[in-house]
Design a protein around this motif. Structure first.
Motif, PDB file in Angstrom:
ATOM      1  N   TRP A 156      39.084  87.113  23.731  1.00  0.00           N
ATOM      2  CA  TRP A 156      38.063  88.061  24.180  1.00  0.00           C
ATOM      3  C   TRP A 156      36.785  87.293  24.547  1.00  0.00           C
ATOM      4  CZ3 TRP A 156      39.920  90.589  19.225  1.00  0.00           C
ATOM      5  CH2 TRP A 156      40.912  91.559  19.498  1.00  0.00           C
ATOM      6  N   CYS A 157      35.897  87.918  25.339  1.00  0.00           N
ATOM      7  CA  CYS A 157      34.646  87.256  25.714  1.00  0.00           C
ATOM      8  C   CYS A 157      33.813  87.000  24.453  1.00  0.00           C
ATOM      9  CB  CYS A 157      33.809  88.141  26.631  1.00  0.00           C
ATOM     10  SG  CYS A 157      34.695  88.796  28.032  1.00  0.00           S
ATOM     11  N   CYS A 172      31.974  89.849  22.221  1.00  0.00           N
ATOM     12  CA  CYS A 172      32.675  91.134  22.336  1.00  0.00           C
ATOM     13  C   CYS A 172      32.787  91.789  20.961  1.00  0.00           C
ATOM     14  CB  CYS A 172      34.066  90.907  22.908  1.00  0.00           C
ATOM     15  SG  CYS A 172      35.044  92.412  22.975  1.00  0.00           S
ATOM     16  N   CYS A 182      41.588  95.215  27.320  1.00  0.00           N
ATOM     17  CA  CYS A 182      41.083  94.175  26.408  1.00  0.00           C
ATOM     18  C   CYS A 182      41.545  94.456  24.980  1.00  0.00           C
ATOM     19  CB  CYS A 182      39.553  94.134  26.453  1.00  0.00           C
ATOM     20  SG  CYS A 182      38.898  93.567  28.023  1.00  0.00           S
ATOM     21  N   ASN A 185      34.503 101.712  24.421  1.00  0.00           N
ATOM     22  CA  ASN A 185      33.354 100.965  24.945  1.00  0.00           C
ATOM     23  C   ASN A 185      32.810 101.579  26.231  1.00  0.00           C
ATOM     24  OD1 ASN A 185      35.247 100.177  26.817  1.00  0.00           O
ATOM     25  ND2 ASN A 185      35.469  98.089  26.030  1.00  0.00           N
ATOM     26  N   GLN A 236      32.658 100.397  20.324  1.00  0.00           N
ATOM     27  CA  GLN A 236      32.803  98.954  20.507  1.00  0.00           C
ATOM     28  C   GLN A 236      31.944  98.516  21.682  1.00  0.00           C
ATOM     29  OE1 GLN A 236      35.754  97.830  23.015  1.00  0.00           O
ATOM     30  NE2 GLN A 236      34.784  95.807  23.030  1.00  0.00           N
ATOM     31  N   CYS A 253      31.037  96.441  24.739  1.00  0.00           N
ATOM     32  CA  CYS A 253      31.548  95.502  25.737  1.00  0.00           C
ATOM     33  C   CYS A 253      30.352  94.693  26.207  1.00  0.00           C
ATOM     34  CB  CYS A 253      32.204  96.230  26.902  1.00  0.00           C
ATOM     35  SG  CYS A 253      32.618  95.102  28.249  1.00  0.00           S
ATOM     36  N   HIS A 254      30.305  93.508  25.705  1.00  0.00           N
ATOM     37  CA  HIS A 254      29.160  92.639  25.911  1.00  0.00           C
ATOM     38  C   HIS A 254      28.963  92.298  27.389  1.00  0.00           C
ATOM     39  CE1 HIS A 254      26.259  89.661  24.822  1.00  0.00           C
ATOM     40  NE2 HIS A 254      26.971  88.668  25.318  1.00  0.00           N
ATOM     41  N   VAL A 255      30.044  92.280  28.132  1.00  0.00           N
ATOM     42  CA  VAL A 255      29.954  91.821  29.519  1.00  0.00           C
ATOM     43  C   VAL A 255      29.671  92.964  30.502  1.00  0.00           C
ATOM     44  CG1 VAL A 255      31.262  90.731  31.396  1.00  0.00           C
ATOM     45  CG2 VAL A 255      31.404  89.823  29.074  1.00  0.00           C
ATOM     46  N   TYR A 256      30.327  94.084  30.329  1.00  0.00           N
ATOM     47  CA  TYR A 256      30.214  95.134  31.348  1.00  0.00           C
ATOM     48  C   TYR A 256      29.424  96.370  30.921  1.00  0.00           C
ATOM     49  CZ  TYR A 256      33.617  92.392  33.876  1.00  0.00           C
ATOM     50  OH  TYR A 256      34.252  91.377  34.533  1.00  0.00           O
TER      51      TYR A 256
HETATM   52  S1  SF4 Z   1      35.357  92.539  29.006  1.00  0.00           S
HETATM   53 FE1  SF4 Z   1      34.172  93.569  27.434  1.00  0.00          FE
HETATM   54  S2  SF4 Z   1      35.688  94.536  26.130  1.00  0.00           S
HETATM   55 FE2  SF4 Z   1      36.742  93.023  27.342  1.00  0.00          FE
HETATM   56  S3  SF4 Z   1      36.760  91.192  26.080  1.00  0.00           S
HETATM   57 FE3  SF4 Z   1      34.990  91.037  27.408  1.00  0.00          FE
HETATM   58  S4  SF4 Z   1      33.363  91.946  26.207  1.00  0.00           S
HETATM   59 FE4  SF4 Z   1      35.227  92.547  25.237  1.00  0.00          FE
END
Ligand code: SF4
Lengths: 337, 622
Positions: free
Chosen positions: A23-24, A27, A58, A128, A205, A207-210
């Motif tokens: 995972w990122c 996350c 994910c 998320n 949860q 989602c750190h990226v999106y």
């Molecule tokens: S995209 Fe979002 S939910 Fe998926 S692993 Fe990365 S941070 Fe987690």
């Protein structure tokens, strides 16, 4: 599910597979996997009696990181696979893991029916509010107006609340936790495990990226004023100083926040959490800022016989032994030449 | 057998026949299928060989008297081997004008039409699309018509039982059954017993039905007998010694799957979603709980496939069933079973398509779907039973292949097979050698995707087994370890391993035999599935005329039997009759570069023997 082990000393390590987590960084899933391993160690079911089943997304990579049996299946259908596993092999502890897109969009129908049937599986829905693995499209839980690659001007459709959905389709055990809430998460998971029937746990949860910070108000540091931890038989009181409570507004048939400092408010006005009260559970599930705190913990638990145990009662004997097939094919009318 | 009335010495004053084809036709609410089923039972008891062809309308209860609401049941029975339900009826029983309108074209010239004139009202005649009453104008002059007011006679016969008019009228089918039973010397006592059991909670309804049945039977013997009512005798067939029953493809397959799982020492887990014509399999298995069968009616086709795969993952044998449109929905899940290499059975009761098509009509058009119809290179085993009773053997064989090779297997039946009944020489199941499924329990050197040298199969592990915890899924798996792998060489290797495992099964299944005729000749007629009877009879008849033609009927559709190519090379020409536009034909041409040609029919009906015979002659001439 009651697979208690004889040796009580299972640890987090016993449930940690040798696969590197992908995972990122940052996350929320990292915290969840930690909480789940902790809960499993405390539950004490031997790892070989545990199966994790997932769909796609994910969250659905989850089984690879657990040193148990694991089946990473196809998009949205994990509840159906889990149903087959539980009916075929009722001694197993079956856990289903998926995200909001997996379990409420493509797989909404199966989430509905596994709850309605009350199959004895534990469903963990990582919410998320976004599609992560496909790079950030809005999901069925995204708030209206969510800007994403597929909704550049903001999403137009109304979201669904996972816990409310689970209650609406007849779920008998519905709880809510959040990724970094490491105190409440294992406790809720243990309760979900001990429930004989479909147990539904919505886990907020990040989602750190999106979708970073989407739960800022109810999850992140300093959000304690917006968190209501529900405990059976206890008054619904919250806040850092535990000076706010939830009261029923009888005219509007809705919940409202009152201050315990208010001279017009007495202890008796505050609602007592009753897990078997379905109406209260629905009111708690839909409450959120700015209309009140977000409710966590077991919102509803009113167990009835599970589908799989009802099925097992009806099926003849076990897998051993040959049945009298000659009499089967001769049932009814036969004749000899 | 085609039903030529035989001129041999009459039995008393009955005309002696080698075989006969009777078709009952009426409104979908007339109880035609039930009448046919009872007549089949009586005929089996009389010792005849037989094949039936129930033909339902798509509507459950279409408006009364309409042509699209006509339901029919055809049976051919005889004293010699019977392999089809017959090309053309000798006798047509019409419960209303619409039934006559829809079915008359199929009747043999000179055939008998028995009509319930009570239903030939102006309104019904017009509804059926006739201008005049066909019983009264000259339009039926080529046939022997027998006009009886069955409606009225039925009501008279049930008078004493006290049932109301509506319930009384519903006994018409039993009156008719009584009459036809008398025409062919069938004993009605078993139907009497059957009615007593069926209506044991409604004694007045039972009494009315029995009264009507007996009245119909007695009608033949009394003075009321119309002089033109023919009576026949059909001697018992010469069956090999043994115990028999009649069986439909649905029952035989349900029992074959159950037997297979018992012989493999596995729980049978059957997950399905209602669809025509596959649902009867779910119904049949649902009452076999004491045979270690669990059935699950899922929320949709996809869930049914997934639950079945989940059950196989859990250590039972998962089986799912449907018809074409439902199978299409299951294909992604089947792909997972192929990738994860889990046993799974998929029963496809084919029907006429595409899309919803003609749900109650037969077709063989899902062969491409079975062999090729998934994303990516995803081979699976495909089997096709040839007759109702053959479904039993194919069901067992499918269990054995799926568990031995850790693969999904699709069984292709069709509307005709699942509904058609025939006598079945009952096997002694205790004498069939068991094939217990092998589960890995040894943790030493365990690798989830290590392959058995002989079969190419990976080990099957029942969750709950200590020391063998592992993860698997749809992401490409590393050879041996099963861990997620995006390595290009690994994907090449795994794709070939999956392919070769399935192709290798060709060496482990029985060699293809020639069903009829010599191993060399002018023409090989290659068929598959439910067309067996028509093709076999056509080839038999052609051979009697001196032609060098052989019949080869393929059960193992994929992989094809290893010797099929060699067998075909013994013939100058190849003809592939199919109820589709040429699917096995394409595969045979592609696999063997053979110059085969097709006989293709997509009319929702089985082949007539005469159609196949005609095509064979044409093929030989050209
Ligand atoms: S995209 Fe979002 S939910 Fe998926 S692993 Fe990365 S941070 Fe987690």
């Amino acid at each position: 599910m009651n697979n208690q082990t004889s040796k009580a000393e299972l640890t987090i390590q016993d449930f940690t597979s040798d696969q590197e987590i992908r995972w990122c960084p940052g996350c929320g899933d990292y915290a969840i996997v930690k909480g789940v391993r902790k809960a499993l160690a405390e539950i004490g079911t031997p790892p070989e009696k545990v199966v994790f089943v997932s769909g796609i997304g994910c969250a659905a990579r989850f089984p690879y990181y657990m040193e148990t049996y694991g089946f990473h299946t196809i998009h949205g259908r994990a509840p159906s696979f889990a149903t087959g596993i539980k009916l075929a092999n009722p001694d197993l502890d079956v856990w289903v893991v998926g995200g909001d897109g997996d379990m409420l969009s493509i797989g909404g129908n199966h989430t509905f029916h596994v709850m309605r049937r009350n199959v004895d599986v534990n469903i963990l829905l990582f919410n998320n509010e976004i599609y992560g693995l496909t790079k950030g499209q809005y999901s069925p839980t995204s708030k209206i107006g969510t800007r994403s690659p597929s909704t550049p001007d903001g999403s137009l459709d109304y979201p669904v609340d996972p816990a409310l959905f689970a209650l609406g389709v007849g779920g008998k055990f519905v709880a809510r936790a959040y990724d970094i809430g490491q105190k409440i998460l294992p406790e809720v998971l243990k309760r979900a495990h001990s429930n004989n029937g479909a147990s539904f746990v919505e886990i907020l949860q990040n989602c750190h990226v999106y979708n970073d910070g989407v739960f800022e108000q109810v999850r992140d540091k300093g959000s304690i004023e917006n968190q209501l931890f529900c405990e059976q038989g206890k008054p619904l009181i919250f806040g850092k100083d535990r000076d706010k409570g939830i009261r029923l507004n009888r005219e509007k048939l809705s919940l409202e926040v009152v201050s315990l400092q208010d001279p017009g408010v007495t202890e008796a006005d505050i609602l007592i959490h009753e897990e078997t009260n379905n109406i209260l559970a629905k009111l708690l599930a839909e409450m959120r800022p700015p209309n009140g705190p977000m409710a966590f913990g077991v919102l509803y638990a009113d167990p009835v016989q599970s589908y799989d145990s009802a099925v097992q009662e009806k099926v003849g004997h076990g897998t051993k032994g040959i049945c009298d097939l000659n009499s089967l094919i001769r049932k009814g009318h036969t004749w000899s030449v | 057998m085609s039903g030529h009335p035989s001129p041999i010495a009459p039995n008393k004053d009955r005309e002696n026949l080698e075989s006969v084809v009777v078709r009952f036709a009426g409104d979908s609410g007339d109880g035609i299928q039930l009448t046919g089923g009872r007549f089949t039972d009586e005929t089996a008891l009389a010792g005849n060989d037989l094949v039936t062809f129930p033909d339902f309308p798509a509507e459950i209860r279409a408006p009364i008297g309409t042509t699209y609401g006509v339901s029919a049941f055809q049976i051919q029975f005889g004293s010699d081997s019977i392999q089809t339900a017959g090309d053309a009826p000798d006798v047509l029983v019409c419960m209303n004008p619409a039934a006559l309108k829809v079915n008359i074209a199929d009747l043999k010239i000179g055939g008998v039409i028995i009509s319930d004139v009570g239903t030939f009202t102006d309104k019904n005649i017009e509804k059926a699309g006739y201008k005049n009453n066909p019983l009264e104008d000259a339009s039926l002059k080529d046939y022997r018509t027998i006009n009886i007011d069955i409606s009225k006679l039925t009501l008279e016969s049930v008078k004493e039982t006290g049932v109301n008019k509506r319930d009384g009228q519903r006994c018409k089918n039993m009156w008719t059954l009584g009459l036809v039973s008398w025409m062919y010397e069938r004993d009605i006592i078993r139907t009497v017993n059957w009615l007593e059991v069926k209506f044991n909670k409604q004694s007045d309804i039972a009494a009315a039905n029995i009264a009507a049945l007996k009245a119909g039977h007695a009608f033949g013997e009394t003075a009321e007998l119309p002089s033109s009512l023919p009576v026949f005798a059909v001697s018992p067939a010469k069956f090999p010694k043994g115990e028999y029953r009649t069986v439909t493809g649905t029952s035989a397959l349900a029992w074959g799957l159950t037997a297979g799982c018992n012989l493999a020492e596995l729980k049978l887990f059957f997950a399905s979603y209602p669809i025509t014509p596959a649902s009867p399999l779910l119904h049949t298995l649902a009452s076999l709980k004491e045979y270690n069968v669990t059935t699950f009616q899922a929320e949709d086709e996809i869930a049914a496939a997934c639950a079945a795969i989940g059950a196989s993952y859990g250590g039972a044998l998962g089986v799912t069933s449907s018809s074409g449109p439902g199978i299409a929905l299951k294909t992604e899940a089947i792909g997972l079973a192929i990738a994860a290499e889990l046993p799974l059975l998929v029963v496809n009761a084919q029907r006429a398509g595409p899309s919803t098509g003609m749900p109650t009509k037969t077709e063989q058009s899902d062969l491409y779907l079975a062999v090729y119809g998934r994303n990516a290179d995803s081979p699976m085993v495909v089997l096709a039973p040839r007759s109702s009773s053959d479904c039993f053997d194919v069901g067992m064989q499918a269990v054995q292949i799926a568990t031995k090779f850790m693969t999904p297997v699709m069984i292709l039946t069709d509307t005709f097979l699942v509904n058609a009944a025939e006598p079945w020489l009952l096997p002694d199941v205790d004498k069939i050698e068991a094939f217990p499924a092998q589960f890995r329990t040894d943790p030493n050197n365990f690798m989830p995707f290590a392959r058995d040298e002989e079969t190419g199969a990976r080990p099957w592990v029942r969750p709950g087994t200590p020391g063998l915890t592992h993860r698997l899924g749809g992401l490409e798996r590393g050879a041996n370890t099963g861990n997620v792998s995006n390595d290009p060489d690994n994907h090449q290797k795994m794709t070939l391993a999956r392919r070769n495992k399935i192709l290798g099964i060709a060496d482990k299944i029985p060699l293809q035999e020639i069903d009829l005729g010599d191993s060399e000749g002018d023409l090989a007629v290659v068929g598959w599935g439910s067309t067996y009877g028509s093709i076999n009879q056509a080839v038999l008849s052609i051979r009697e005329q001196g032609y060098k033609v052989s019949h080869i009927h393929v059960r193992n559709i994929w992989p094809l039997p290893s010797n099929l190519k060699d067998l075909l090379s013994g013939f100058k020409k190849i003809l592939v009759p199919e109820l589709n536009t040429g699917q096995l034909l394409t595969i045979i041409r592609a696999e063997y570069l053979a110059n085969a040609r097709g006989l293709n029919k997509v009319a929702g009906k089985p082949f007539r023997i005469s159609e196949v015979e005609h095509a064979i002659k044409q093929c030989l001439d050209k």
